[in-house]
Write a protein that holds these residues in place. Structure first.
Motif, mmCIF file in Angstrom:
data_model
loop_
_atom_site.group_PDB
_atom_site.id
_atom_site.type_symbol
_atom_site.label_atom_id
_atom_site.label_comp_id
_atom_site.label_asym_id
_atom_site.label_seq_id
_atom_site.Cartn_x
_atom_site.Cartn_y
_atom_site.Cartn_z
ATOM 1 N N HIS A 66 -87.368 -4.044 69.914
ATOM 2 C CA HIS A 66 -86.854 -3.600 68.631
ATOM 3 C C HIS A 66 -86.013 -2.361 68.897
ATOM 4 N N TYR A 67 -84.740 -2.430 68.532
ATOM 5 C CA TYR A 67 -83.832 -1.348 68.923
ATOM 6 C C TYR A 67 -84.256 0.000 68.345
ATOM 7 N N THR A 68 -84.999 -0.014 67.243
ATOM 8 C CA THR A 68 -85.453 1.245 66.645
ATOM 9 C C THR A 68 -86.516 1.935 67.491
ATOM 10 N N ASP A 69 -87.093 1.246 68.479
ATOM 11 C CA ASP A 69 -88.094 1.859 69.361
ATOM 12 C C ASP A 69 -87.452 2.748 70.428
ATOM 13 N N LEU A 70 -86.150 2.590 70.635
ATOM 14 C CA LEU A 70 -85.501 3.336 71.718
ATOM 15 C C LEU A 70 -85.108 4.730 71.226
ATOM 16 N N THR A 71 -85.489 5.747 72.001
ATOM 17 C CA THR A 71 -85.311 7.138 71.561
ATOM 18 C C THR A 71 -83.965 7.718 71.959
ATOM 19 N N GLY A 72 -83.290 7.117 72.911
ATOM 20 C CA GLY A 72 -81.999 7.634 73.330
ATOM 21 C C GLY A 72 -82.019 8.191 74.726
ATOM 22 N N PRO A 92 -91.343 -9.629 70.601
ATOM 23 C CA PRO A 92 -92.214 -8.454 70.704
ATOM 24 C C PRO A 92 -92.538 -7.899 69.324
ATOM 25 N N GLN A 93 -93.675 -7.294 69.221
ATOM 26 C CA GLN A 93 -93.985 -6.490 68.045
ATOM 27 C C GLN A 93 -93.323 -5.129 68.232
ATOM 28 N N PRO A 94 -93.141 -4.364 67.163
ATOM 29 C CA PRO A 94 -92.635 -3.002 67.342
ATOM 30 C C PRO A 94 -93.495 -2.239 68.351
#
Length: 427
Positions: A66-72, A92-94
Motif C-alpha cells: 500500500h503506497y501510503t505505508d511508505l514514509t519517503g 497485502p494488508q496495510p
C-alpha cells in the motif's frame, strides 16, 4: 514518333485494371491454423476474444504494497506472500508487503488509478537482484504513487476490439497478436495462382545444350522465384514455338488454371513478336512506358484472367515486376487495392557514383546499398550494381542488387554525393 505513357500513368492503369478485376471476381477463403498462417492474408477483421492484459498484473519484479505505508526514506515491512507469474493473486494488508514477479496477477477493486496498491521495484529494496529466497521482511526506499508499475487489464487491447484488419499479411507480429487475443484459427484468402509463360524458339531450359542462336531461359525461373517470394503459387510453362496458334492454345489453357499470367518477351515491334500479335486481338493494351529499362509493356485481361506482358531482357523483366506486377499479385492475395503506389519501401540514399538522367524517361538503375556509420546514424550509399551502369542485358547486376535507384524523367543527372531515392527489392 510513338506516344509514351508515363510511369505514374501506367501505375494508374494497373490500379484501374485491379479495380476491374475485383469487381468481376469473388474471393475464396479457407480456415488456417494460426501457426501455419505465416505469409497468408487475413480475409476478415480479427476481434479480441481476450483483453490484453487479460488481468491486472505487475510490470516489475518487486514488492506489492500500500503506497501510503511508505514514509519517503526507508520503510521496513513484513513479507507475507510470494507471487510468481502464473499463480493466484495475493494482496497485502496495510503494513504488509507481497513479493511479486513481472506478469503476476494483482487484485484491484475499481480503477488501477484509484487503488491504494503499488509495486516497488526490487532495485529500490535491500534485496539482491536475481534468484533469492523470499525474505521475511524487506526494506523499501522512497515513496510510490497509486497504481505504480501495475498494468491495467485491457490497457493494450480491450474485449471485442478490432486488432487486425482484413488484407493484413500474417507475419510473426500478426501471429503473436492473433494468438494473444484468443485465436487459434484464422480465415485467410486462398493463395492465388500465377502462370509464368516463356515464349521463343531460342530459349532452352537451364542445363540444356545450346545450339546456334539459342540462350538459356533465365526469365522464366527468375519470374517464378519472384512470384513465389510475392506469396503466390506458380505454374511455369515454356511455349517453345513463336507460332500464334500454339501460343493461343497455351494461353487458353493457362487462363483456365491461373488467376494471372505473366509473359516475357514478344511485346516490341519484331516480326516474330507473337505475344503482342495474339493478345492485341483480345483487347490487351500494348505500348511504350517512359522508362528505362522496361519500355515496352502489355497489360489487360484474357478470359477474365489478369495478364502482364513484360519485355524480354532480364533487367527489364526484373524492374517491371517490382514496379508493376508485384502490386497486382498483392491485389490477388489480399483484395486490398493500393492505387498507383509501389508496395516496396523507398529509402533516401546518397549517390555513390554517376547516374545519368534522361529528359523523357525515368531511369531505374540496379544498385547495391552500402551502410556506413554508427548504427544510430547510418548513412546509406547507393552504388551502381554494374560498372557499366544501366543496361537491360546486364544480368549479373541482378545477383547483387538491393534495389532500383530512381532517376525521374527530366530531373537531370545524379552525381556522387547527391540525394537519390531507391526502391528496395531485396527484403
Amino acid at each position: 514518333m510513338p506516344q509514351f505513357r508515363s510511369v505514374d500513368d501506367h501505375l494508374r492503369a494497373v490500379a484501374e485494371l485491379g479495380q476491374r478485376y475485383l469487381a468481376s471476381t469473388t474471393p475464396t477463403t479457407e480456415m488456417c491454423a494460426v501457426e501455419q498462417a505465416r505469409g497468408r492474408v487475413l480475409a476478415t477483421d480479427i476481434r479480441a476474444r481476450y483483453p490484453i492484459p487479460a488481468f491486472h498484473n505487475s510490470a516489475m519484479d518487486g514488492f506489492l504494497v500500500h503506497y501510503t505505508d511508505l514514509t519517503g526514506d526507508s520503510t521496513t515491512l513484513p513479507v507475507v506472500a510470494d507471487v510468481p507469474a502464473g499463480s493466484a493473486p495475493r494482496s497485502p494488508q496495510p503494513g504488509e508487503a507481497v513479493r511479486i514477479m513481472t506478469g503476476a496477477p494483482i487484485e484491484v477493486s475499481g480503477s488501477v488509478a484509484d487503488t491504494s496498491l503499488a509495486v516497488v521495484p526490487v532495485e529500490a529494496s535491500d534485496m539482491p537482484i536475481g534468484l533469492s529466497e523470499c525474505p521475511a521482511e524487506v526494506c523499501l526506499q522512497g515513496t510510490a504513487r497509486a497504481g505504480q508499475h501495475i498494468r491495467a487489464a485491457g490497457e493494450d487491447v480491450h474485449l471485442e476490439q478490432t486488432v487486425l484488419s482484413a488484407g493484413t499479411v500474417v507475419d510473426a507480429g500478426v501471429l503473436a497478436t492473433a494468438i494473444s487475443v484468443g485465436h487459434s484459427e484464422l480465415e485467410v484468402y486462398s493463395v492465388p495462382t500465377v502462370a509464368v509463360l516463356s515464349t521463343g524458339d531460342e530459349l532452352r531450359a537451364p542445363g540444356e545444350e545450346l545450339g546456334a542462336g539459342q540462350i538459356p531461359d533465365s526469365n522464366g525461373p527468375m519470374l517464378a522465384a519472384l512470384v513465389a517470394a510475392a506469396g503466390a503459387d506458380c505454374i511455369r510453362v515454356h511455349c517453345s514455338s513463336d507460332t500464334p496458334a500454339e501460343f493461343e492454345r497455351t494461353l487458353g489453357e493457362l487462363s483456365e488454371r491461373a488467376d494471372m499470367i505473366i509473359t516475357s518477351g514478344g511485346v516490341s515491334a519484331g516480326s516474330f513478336d507473337v505475344v503482342k500479335e495474339v493478345l492485341s486481338q483480345h483487347g490487351v493494351w500494348f505500348g511504350a512506358i517512359a522508362q528505362q529499362p522496361g519500355k515496352p509493356q502489355g497489360l489487360g485481361l484474357v478470359n477474365s484472367t489478369l495478364i502482364a506482358c513484360l519485355p524480354g531482357n532480364p533487367v527489364s523483366v526484373y524492374a517491371s515486376f517490382h514496379l508493376y506486377v508485384a502490386a497486382l499479385i498483392r491485389l490477388l492475395r489480399s483484395r486490398v487495392h493500393t492505387p498507383g503506389q509501389w508496395d516496396l519501401p523507398i529509402v533516401v540514399a546518397t549517390a555513390g557514383g554517376h547516374f545519368p538522367g534522361d529528359a523523357r524517361r525515368a531511369r531505374f538503375v540496379p544498385v547495391c546499398l552500402e551502410r556506413t556509420g554508427p548504427v544510430t546514424a547510418t548513412t546509406v550509399r547507393a552504388v551502381p550494381a554494374h560498372h557499366r551502369g544501366l543496361g537491360s542485358h546486364l544480368i549479373s547486376s541482378l545477383a547483387v542488387a538491393d534495389g532500383l535507384a530512381i532517376v525521374p524523367a527530366g530531373a537531370g543527372d545524379r552525381d556522387d554525393g547527391d540525394e537519390i531515392r531507391v526502391l528496395c527489392t531485396r527484403l
